[in-house]
Design a protein around this motif. Sequence first.
Motif, PDB file in Angstrom:
ATOM      1  N   SER A 259       0.479  -1.046  -0.123  1.00  0.00           N
ATOM      2  CA  SER A 259       0.058   0.041   0.116  1.00  0.00           C
ATOM      3  C   SER A 259       0.809   1.368  -0.072  1.00  0.00           C
ATOM      4  CB  SER A 259      -0.953  -0.021   1.220  1.00  0.00           C
ATOM      5  OG  SER A 259      -1.715  -1.047   1.227  1.00  0.00           O
ATOM      6  N   TYR A 260       2.028   1.149   0.033  1.00  0.00           N
ATOM      7  CA  TYR A 260       3.007   2.296   0.039  1.00  0.00           C
ATOM      8  C   TYR A 260       3.430   2.678  -1.323  1.00  0.00           C
ATOM      9  CZ  TYR A 260       6.753   5.379   1.083  1.00  0.00           C
ATOM     10  OH  TYR A 260       7.612   6.668   1.457  1.00  0.00           O
ATOM     11  N   TYR A 261       2.985   3.886  -1.681  1.00  0.00           N
ATOM     12  CA  TYR A 261       3.210   4.438  -3.226  1.00  0.00           C
ATOM     13  C   TYR A 261       4.198   5.680  -3.016  1.00  0.00           C
ATOM     14  CZ  TYR A 261      -0.576   1.511  -4.502  1.00  0.00           C
ATOM     15  OH  TYR A 261      -1.384   0.297  -5.031  1.00  0.00           O
ATOM     16  N   GLY A 262       4.953   5.676  -1.696  1.00  0.00           N
ATOM     17  CA  GLY A 262       5.785   7.056  -1.724  1.00  0.00           C
ATOM     18  C   GLY A 262       5.531   7.904  -0.656  1.00  0.00           C
ATOM     19  N   PHE A 263       6.191   8.750  -0.070  1.00  0.00           N
ATOM     20  CA  PHE A 263       5.697   9.680   0.653  1.00  0.00           C
ATOM     21  C   PHE A 263       5.716  11.222   0.223  1.00  0.00           C
ATOM     22  CE2 PHE A 263       6.406  12.566   4.524  1.00  0.00           C
ATOM     23  CZ  PHE A 263       5.347  12.388   5.209  1.00  0.00           C
ATOM     24  N   GLY A 264       4.737  11.679   0.602  1.00  0.00           N
ATOM     25  CA  GLY A 264       4.436  13.072   0.057  1.00  0.00           C
ATOM     26  C   GLY A 264       3.981  13.990   1.377  1.00  0.00           C
ATOM     27  N   GLU A 265       3.234  13.395   2.101  1.00  0.00           N
ATOM     28  CA  GLU A 265       2.687  14.081   3.438  1.00  0.00           C
ATOM     29  C   GLU A 265       1.775  13.126   4.168  1.00  0.00           C
ATOM     30  OE1 GLU A 265       0.224  18.393   4.189  1.00  0.00           O
ATOM     31  OE2 GLU A 265       0.206  17.452   2.313  1.00  0.00           O
ATOM     32  N   ALA A 266       1.843  13.484   5.608  1.00  0.00           N
ATOM     33  CA  ALA A 266       1.007  12.863   6.504  1.00  0.00           C
ATOM     34  C   ALA A 266       0.266  14.069   7.165  1.00  0.00           C
ATOM     35  CB  ALA A 266       1.825  11.982   7.665  1.00  0.00           C
ATOM     36  N   TYR A 267      -1.233  13.907   7.297  1.00  0.00           N
ATOM     37  CA  TYR A 267      -1.992  14.824   7.843  1.00  0.00           C
ATOM     38  C   TYR A 267      -3.093  14.421   8.749  1.00  0.00           C
ATOM     39  CZ  TYR A 267      -4.741  15.038   3.645  1.00  0.00           C
ATOM     40  OH  TYR A 267      -5.419  14.541   2.582  1.00  0.00           O
ATOM     41  N   PHE A 268      -3.633  14.719   9.593  1.00  0.00           N
ATOM     42  CA  PHE A 268      -4.831  14.395  10.294  1.00  0.00           C
ATOM     43  C   PHE A 268      -6.148  15.380  10.007  1.00  0.00           C
ATOM     44  CE2 PHE A 268      -1.202  13.169  12.804  1.00  0.00           C
ATOM     45  CZ  PHE A 268      -1.505  11.801  13.274  1.00  0.00           C
ATOM     46  N   SER A 269      -7.322  14.757   9.920  1.00  0.00           N
ATOM     47  CA  SER A 269      -8.444  15.464  10.102  1.00  0.00           C
ATOM     48  C   SER A 269      -9.415  15.038  11.256  1.00  0.00           C
ATOM     49  CB  SER A 269      -9.065  15.144   8.712  1.00  0.00           C
ATOM     50  OG  SER A 269      -8.330  15.613   7.491  1.00  0.00           O
ATOM     51  N   TRP A 270     -10.091  15.788  11.891  1.00  0.00           N
ATOM     52  CA  TRP A 270     -11.119  15.614  12.695  1.00  0.00           C
ATOM     53  C   TRP A 270     -12.376  15.684  12.095  1.00  0.00           C
ATOM     54  CZ3 TRP A 270      -9.912  13.758  17.537  1.00  0.00           C
ATOM     55  CH2 TRP A 270      -9.017  14.040  18.018  1.00  0.00           C
ATOM     56  N   VAL A 271     -13.310  14.794  12.639  1.00  0.00           N
ATOM     57  CA  VAL A 271     -14.587  14.766  12.128  1.00  0.00           C
ATOM     58  C   VAL A 271     -15.615  14.395  13.274  1.00  0.00           C
ATOM     59  CG1 VAL A 271     -14.702  12.472  10.981  1.00  0.00           C
ATOM     60  CG2 VAL A 271     -16.435  13.875  10.276  1.00  0.00           C
ATOM     61  N   GLU A 272     -16.509  15.272  13.654  1.00  0.00           N
ATOM     62  CA  GLU A 272     -17.402  15.257  14.563  1.00  0.00           C
ATOM     63  C   GLU A 272     -18.261  14.190  14.464  1.00  0.00           C
ATOM     64  OE1 GLU A 272     -18.938  19.234  15.450  1.00  0.00           O
ATOM     65  OE2 GLU A 272     -16.884  19.911  15.606  1.00  0.00           O
ATOM     66  N   SER A 273     -18.947  13.638  15.412  1.00  0.00           N
ATOM     67  CA  SER A 273     -19.986  12.518  15.203  1.00  0.00           C
ATOM     68  C   SER A 273     -21.077  12.919  14.456  1.00  0.00           C
ATOM     69  CB  SER A 273     -20.612  12.253  16.660  1.00  0.00           C
ATOM     70  OG  SER A 273     -21.396  10.859  16.336  1.00  0.00           O
ATOM     71  N   GLY A 274     -21.585  12.104  13.335  1.00  0.00           N
ATOM     72  CA  GLY A 274     -22.615  12.802  12.506  1.00  0.00           C
ATOM     73  C   GLY A 274     -22.426  13.576  11.235  1.00  0.00           C
ATOM     74  N   PHE A 275     -21.209  14.166  11.624  1.00  0.00           N
ATOM     75  CA  PHE A 275     -20.933  15.222  10.543  1.00  0.00           C
ATOM     76  C   PHE A 275     -20.431  14.565   9.183  1.00  0.00           C
ATOM     77  CE2 PHE A 275     -18.695  18.658   8.301  1.00  0.00           C
ATOM     78  CZ  PHE A 275     -19.644  19.743   8.655  1.00  0.00           C
ATOM     79  N   ILE A 276     -20.665  15.067   8.037  1.00  0.00           N
ATOM     80  CA  ILE A 276     -20.379  14.648   6.947  1.00  0.00           C
ATOM     81  C   ILE A 276     -19.501  15.578   6.122  1.00  0.00           C
ATOM     82  CG2 ILE A 276     -21.274  13.503   4.541  1.00  0.00           C
ATOM     83  CD1 ILE A 276     -23.942  13.180   6.263  1.00  0.00           C
TER      84      ILE A 276
END
Length: 144
Positions: free
Chosen positions: A34-51
């Motif tokens: 599954s590794y296709y190279g590294f460009g960036e790692a980032y996190f995203s929060w999503v609240e319960s029920g939010f789309i």
Amino acid sequence: MGNVSLSDIKITQIREIPTLGGNVLHALKECEESYYGFGEAYFSWVESGFIKAWKRHNKMVMNLIVPVGNVKFVFFDSEQKIFSEILIGESNYARITVPNGIWFGFQGINSPRNLILNVSNIPHDPNESDRLDLSMIKYDWGVV
């Protein structure tokens, strides 16, 4: 972008290693398929029920991991008009590898806040992706 389909999405069960005082959560190794190279790692929060939907990357390959909470990811094949739902997180610790060219959205499930990690093959570029308003792809997200 090439011709991609929902069958090109890969789900990899990843290790949660029990340790005294708190577990270690594996994410991605350079030697994995599954590794296709590294460009960036980032996190995203999503609240319960939010789309958060709809987006399609034209170059980026995503490796999505949910170390906190649970998130339902929905992928849409615009040619065949079919959806694929994948739930990952604390209840199913896995990694989803998504090739470019697939529409997707996601929804926080149960926990007040759910954390997504994306290990991508290229750095984020706002001009590299396409977006649609949530109402543009008809999908029943259900009630959380």
